[in-house]
Design an enzyme around this catalytic site. Structure first.
Site, PDB file in Angstrom:
ATOM      1  N   ASP A 198       0.856  -1.182   0.000  1.00  0.00           N
ATOM      2  CA  ASP A 198       0.000   0.000   0.000  1.00  0.00           C
ATOM      3  C   ASP A 198       0.897   1.238   0.000  1.00  0.00           C
ATOM      4  O   ASP A 198       2.116   1.137   0.203  1.00  0.00           O
ATOM      5  CB  ASP A 198      -0.900  -0.034   1.240  1.00  0.00           C
TER       6      ASP A 198
ATOM      7  N   GLU B  19      -8.568  15.307   7.698  1.00  0.00           N
ATOM      8  CA  GLU B  19      -9.449  16.295   8.311  1.00  0.00           C
ATOM      9  C   GLU B  19      -8.794  16.951   9.521  1.00  0.00           C
ATOM     10  O   GLU B  19      -8.913  18.158   9.727  1.00  0.00           O
ATOM     11  CB  GLU B  19     -10.769  15.640   8.708  1.00  0.00           C
TER      12      GLU B  19
ATOM     13  N   LYS C  72     -16.841  18.964   0.517  1.00  0.00           N
ATOM     14  CA  LYS C  72     -15.466  18.781   0.065  1.00  0.00           C
ATOM     15  C   LYS C  72     -15.290  17.335  -0.362  1.00  0.00           C
ATOM     16  O   LYS C  72     -15.992  16.433   0.117  1.00  0.00           O
ATOM     17  CB  LYS C  72     -14.471  19.138   1.164  1.00  0.00           C
TER      18      LYS C  72
ATOM     19  N   ARG D 183      -2.020  15.398  -1.449  1.00  0.00           N
ATOM     20  CA  ARG D 183      -3.377  14.873  -1.519  1.00  0.00           C
ATOM     21  C   ARG D 183      -4.325  16.062  -1.645  1.00  0.00           C
ATOM     22  O   ARG D 183      -4.311  16.963  -0.808  1.00  0.00           O
ATOM     23  CB  ARG D 183      -3.707  14.060  -0.261  1.00  0.00           C
TER      24      ARG D 183
ATOM     25  N   ASP E 151      -5.042   6.144  -4.233  1.00  0.00           N
ATOM     26  CA  ASP E 151      -4.794   7.528  -4.634  1.00  0.00           C
ATOM     27  C   ASP E 151      -4.790   7.677  -6.151  1.00  0.00           C
ATOM     28  O   ASP E 151      -4.692   6.709  -6.901  1.00  0.00           O
ATOM     29  CB  ASP E 151      -3.462   8.016  -4.060  1.00  0.00           C
TER      30      ASP E 151
ATOM     31  N   LYS F  88      -7.309  -4.945  -5.106  1.00  0.00           N
ATOM     32  CA  LYS F  88      -6.029  -5.294  -4.496  1.00  0.00           C
ATOM     33  C   LYS F  88      -5.924  -6.803  -4.276  1.00  0.00           C
ATOM     34  O   LYS F  88      -4.899  -7.421  -4.568  1.00  0.00           O
ATOM     35  CB  LYS F  88      -5.855  -4.557  -3.164  1.00  0.00           C
TER      36      LYS F  88
END
Length: 1097
Positions: free
Chosen positions: A459, A551, A617, A646, A729, A815
């Protein structure tokens, strides 16, 4: 059907009258004319037809489809239905079924009346035992005799019950088998008893049950569906419950879920509004209410239910979702709560998600199993040969069976015991290694697999990176702020909130204020649009709890620029401005982030102005179509991704009162839907809110690399591992991390494949990739799925020869699919490493699963075979411990096989010289002692041997490549040991007979003593690096053997063994059998030494 709204915000619906004999069709033209009436609460209540209900007519099927439909319409399915006590024979049958894992009511939907115990549901008993009194012996024996070794020796032992096949003492055959079984059964019994004790401790834990007469302390196992349980701070939740009341006026509480999902953050839970507003806890028993709970399932993040309150004026329905639940084994982190038990025992989420992982079998075990089949064939061939050389005379088939029994030691029963004990030692050495602290071996059966890994699947976030987030970039279209310009943001925020000074400013300053206003808008949006909760630590400082580090990083950034999240509960957010002013916002609705929506939103009312705003968001791929048209978002997202940041897009929409009220009504109807509730809610949100949002800006958050990631990846790549990075990602971020971590080497070409859904286009990309040589493939999830679905073999053929593959936007299922494809396509050993819940499937699918304890929690660590604390520890785990575990296991296996072969060869020589008679050479205690106290300690001490030093293994990772070839244990090495056994066994036996003395007992004592010392010398020959325990085992074994000669006069002539004749004959035989091998090894090391000896000088 008309629907009226109650004061509490729920829906009032008329109670539909339905005849009990009529079929339910979901329509009733006269329903509106039926007066509202309360729920019946006892056996004398009227049924739908106005007839007094009997116990039999009140019996209902809780899993009927009609129940759900009636519940939605407020029908008679909401009436409490109680089962009559079952007859005694039925209850006895249920207990028998439960003993064998069956349950007649397991997994049913249910309607529960508050405070009334439901009947016939699962008992609230925690049971993690693998066995019970009835199943223990059958299951353990089955698990043991499914292995070829044990089954073979069982048949050999049983053959001794046939008189014509008896050879020697019966216990010499049943003894070793019984010892192996006793050790195994004892270990299983001990482990299961520990589980039983833990279960008893959990089941006897006392909890407070709320009853009409007051409160009563009861054990956890006594709780039933329908009970009201009081849960205090830091207390474990004993069953799956609906949260009815909390001591917080707002109805909110926090729970810790680390024991359920491995996540370390606190989760916010909200009490049912109607029950929270009741004047006291006891008022729950006066309320006329029933709760509907869906059929239990494994998903801990989803729940669909309703709770219906019947008043004089109608029926109020409150929707229930996962925010209203307390799952078993979570811990209440704040206040005191009252929960309605809805699922117990095996119906609970915790139990349904608890499963014994499938046992992973290492390649070495499979190779040993293959060799055992060859040994079985050798045994049979040798037995038939002995009978054939005697001309198949007499009862030759009986003689064949007797020879099979005599040669049974060729397949050593102790091999599995030695290997299992060795793996236990390897696991212990890994966990006590101070250079990789806090490493845990959760699967002790495969440590040798660490030494044979060919493919590493990793990962990115939290594995290669720290999951330590920091906001680095803020972009608002025409202006951008980075780390070096954050002071400007602080000034703009201070200026924007300093209204009096701003109004007196000149034109040039007003233009600056325009920028300040924009900065203020996005900072406020970032400070409000999240699920972060501020908490005060012991020192009074504000800390933050949230499910996402992103966050927390953003909220910490808003605090650093002057706008602090000061307070939050389920209905209110307070922000503190740079000047100390408090801004209050009422929370009207929240829409949490999910992996499907990839966004989160919140509706707020500014209490100062009354303005209603919707903030949202999310990822740029979904937000791009939600925000208003712009010409800069895609470009800036790409720029930030290339920097390894990110990205999150933030937008805003102002709502009028009328629009919000219309949206709220539609949303409430979607919330009480029992079918596709999530889709219905999302449909309403998309229709009313997610259109033409004002784009406020874009944030870029940095995820820092783990310590020593670059060095570790370089070591592993030099060790011959092919590394695949599987991440959720975007392509740009993943590519940036792959480059910065040196996963992609400098100057290496990158071939990107993205957004391909057409099979023909995918095939063209594969053809283009085939032409390229040493390049890194970067492919997104959509294109990956297209290749897997339509061109599996072509894709794997090309991808497997590439040094690096990066799969982006991967789902957890993808995965696992990629891992499975690599396993099936190459038959090579795979290792998967990750730190989050989305990596669990990949970790469990791989041959070796490694979990990292990180900020995403312990879910991956708990599901893995090996748990480490940082990625850099993986190099030592593989290159050092993996090497030692494999090499030692291979050496131990071959020596145990040699130990059985040599004594069988001696038996064959003895029988051949004595007219092919199937008579045992060694019997009784000699045969038992040979495989146990006479040779076990020195042979087992090989688990401490090491062929190279630790520094050499890590300095020259190229040495690891040899391990994957499996040369330490192969058919070649097996046949070499076979020839050694034939030579040594023949030499010992023939020399002993040549030096024959007057009595047969002297042949036995001479040959057996020579055999024991030969084995001790062979162990010494195999040792590369001596350990003090090896010396102790050699000396101790010699002392035990010499001492036992005087204790076994039936086998040893005490007067003869004390003579010099005995000593020189034993020494001569031992020298002839072992000295040539010492000379051969010395010459071999001189002419062609192993590669590692050159490195160590």
């Amino acid at each position: 059907m008309p629907v009226r709204r109650g004061a509490a915000g729920g829906l009032y619906a008329p109670v539909r009258r339905q005849d009990s004999a009529a079929s339910f069709d979901g329509a009733d033209a006269g329903a509106d004319s039926v007066p509202l009436r309360p729920l019946a609460r006892n056996a004398a209540a009227l049924d739908g037809a106005g007839v007094p209900a009997t116990g039999g007519s009140r019996q209902r099927s809780l899993d009927a489809d009609a129940d759900e439909a009636e519940m939605m319409l407020g029908g008679d399915s909401l009436l409490p239905m109680h089962s009559r006590p079952a007859p005694q024979h039925v209850r006895l049958l249920a207990r028998i079924r439960q003993a064998f894992g069956a349950s007649p009511r397991l997994g049913t939907a249910r309607t529960i009346e508050l405070g009334v115990q439901g009947q016939g549901f699962e008992p609230n008993v925690v049971r993690n035992q693998k066995y019970n009194i009835i199943t223990f012996i059958p299951l353990v024996l089955f698990e043991q005799f499914k292995f070829f070794f044990n089954l073979y020796f069982l048949l050999v032992a049983l053959s001794q019950l046939v008189k014509s096949l008896q050879i020697g003492y019966l216990f010499t055959y049943f003894g070793p088998l019984a010892f192996v079984l006793a050790v195994t059964m004892g270990k299983e019994a001990l482990d299961d008893f520990k589980r039983y004790r833990r279960d008893q401790e959990a089941n006897s834990e006392m909890f407070t049950r709320l009853e009409q007469g007051g409160r009563r302390q009861v054990p956890s196992s006594a709780l039933c569906v329908g009970d009201l349980v009081v849960i205090h701070k830091n207390q474990r939740v004993p069953a799956d419950c609906i949260l009815l009341r909390t001591t917080e006026a707002s109805g909110a509480c926090f729970i810790r879920t680390d024991q359920l999902d491995g996540e370390t953050d606190w989760k916010l839970r909200i009490a049912v509004p109607s029950s929270q507003k009741l004047p006291s806890d006891e008022a729950l028993f006066d309320a006329n209410a029933s709760a509907y709970a869906e059929k239990p399932h494994k998903d801990i993040h989803g729940f669909v239910g309703n709770i219906t309150w019947v008043h004089d004026r109608g029926t109020q329905v409150d929707p229930l979702n996962v925010d209203n639940t307390l799952w078993m084994n979570t811990v209440l982190a704040s206040g005191t709560a009252i929960g309605l038990v809805i699922y117990t025992g095996r119906d609970t989420r915790a139990v349904m998600n608890t499963s014994f992982p499938s046992t992973k079998v290492g390649r070495l075990d499979l190779e040993v199993n293959s060799l055992s089949k060859i040994l079985a064939a050798v045994t049979l061939a040798l037995s038939v040969t002995m009978v054939a050389m005697d001309g198949f005379r007499g009862l030759w088939y009986v003689y064949t069976l007797r020879f099979l029994i005599l040669f049974s030691s060729i397949i050593p029963i102790s091999l599995r015991v030695n290997l299992d004990l060795g793996k236990t030692v390897f696991s212990f050495l890994i966990m006590r290694d101070k250079k990789i602290p806090s490493t845990i071996v959760r699967t002790s059966t495969i440590p040798e697999e660490l030494g044979r890994v060919d493919y590493l699947l990793t990962d990115k976030t939290g594995t290669l990176t720290k999951n330590d987030m920091e906001l680095k970039r803020l972009h608002m279209g025409t202006i951008s702020y980075g780390t070096d310009s954050m002071e400007e943001v602080v000034e703009h925020v201070r200026s924007a909130f300093d209204q009096p000074h701003a109004q007196e400013a000149a034109f040039g300053i007003k233009r600056a204020k325009g920028i300040s206003a924009r900065v203020k808008d996005i900072v406020i949006a970032l400070a409000l649009c999240h699920n972060v909760t501020p908490v005060l630590d012991e020192s009074g400082d504000i800390g933050y709890q949230a499910s996402s580090p992103d966050e927390i990083a953003i909220v910490k950034w808003t605090e650093s620029v002057g706008l602090t999240l000061y307070f939050r509960d389920i209905s209110l957010i307070r922000l503190r401005t740079p000047s100390g002013q408090i801004l209050e916002y009422e929370i009207l609705e929240t829409f949490p982030f999910t992996s499907e929506t990839k966004r989160m939103g919140i509706i707020l009312r500014d209490l100062a102005t009354g303005e209603i705003m919707f903030f949202q968001k999310g990822a740029d791929v979904v937000m791009a179509r939600i925000v208003a048209y712009n010409d800069w978002l895609d470009e800036e997202c790409g720029n930030m991704a290339r920097e390894g940041l990110r990205t999150l897009v933030i937008g805003r929409k102002r709502l009028s009162e009328d629009l919000y009220e219309e949206f709220r009504q539609q949303l409430q109807e979607a919330k009480i839907s029992l079918t596709d509730r999530g889709r219905a809610i999302q449909g309403v949100v998309s229709q009313y809110l997610e259109r033409d949002l004002e784009l406020l800006g874009l944030t870029g958050v940095e995820d820092k690399l783990q310590d020593d990631v670059k060095l570790t990846l370089e070591l592993l790549r030099n060790a011959g591992l092919r590394i695949w990075m599987l991440t959720g990602d975007k392509i740009e971020t993943a590519t940036c991390i792959a480059i910065s971590s040196k996963l992609v080497s400098r100057g290496q070409q990158i071939h990107a494949v993205a957004k391909i859904s057409d099979p023909a286009a995918a095939l063209s990309e594969l053809d283009a990739l085939r032409i390229k040589g040493d390049c890194a493939l970067v492919i997104d999830g959509e294109s990956l799925q297209t290749c897997i679905d339509h061109h599996t073999s072509e894709f794997m053929q090309i991808a497997l020869r590439l040094p690096v593959v990066v799969c982006c936007r991967c789902s957890p299922t993808q995965k696992a699919d990629v891992t499975r494809l690599i396993k099936d396509s190459t038959k090579a050993r795979t290792c998967a490493i990750g730190d989050g819940g989305n990596d669990v499937s990949m970790i469990q699918t791989a041959h070796v699963g490694v979990g990292i304890v990180g900020k995403e929690g312990m879910q991956a660590s708990l599901a893995a075979d090996f748990s480490i604390t940082q990625f850099s520890h993986l190099a030592r785990l593989l290159l050092w411990h993996g090497r030692n575990s494999y090499k030692r296991s291979a050496k131990l296996s071959q020596f145990v096989i040699h130990r059985g072969l040599i004594i069988s060869v001696m038996q064959a020589v003895f029988s051949a010289l004595f007219y092919f008679a199937p008579i045992a050479l060694y019997q009784g205690m000699l045969l038992v002692g040979y495989a146990t106290w006479y040779t076990m300690a020195p042979v087992f001490s090989l688990v401490l041997d090491k062929d190279i030093s630790e520094d050499t293994a890590l300095l020259y990772p190229e040495l690891y490549k040899e391990l994957s070839k499996g040369r330490a244990l192969s058919y070649k090495t097996f046949f070499v040991w076979l020839m050694i056994s034939v030579y040594q066994g023949g030499a010992i036996m023939m020399l002993a007979i040549w030096l024959f003395e007057d009595e047969f007992v002297r042949v036995v004592s001479i040959s057996f003593t020579a055999l024991i010392f030969n084995e001790l010398l062979m162990v010494a020959l195999e040792i590369t690096t001596w350990h003090r325990y090896m010396i102790y085992s050699q000396l101790g074994t010699v002392a035990i053997y010499v001492g036992s000669m005087w204790l076994l006069p039936a086998y040893f002539d005490v007067h003869f063994i004390a003579t010099t004749t005995f000593v020189w004959k034993v020494a001569l035989i031992t020298a002839v059998s072992s000295l040539p091998l010492y000379l051969y090894k010395a010459v071999q090391w001189r002419i062609n030494p192993p590669s590692y000896t050159k490195l160590e000088g």
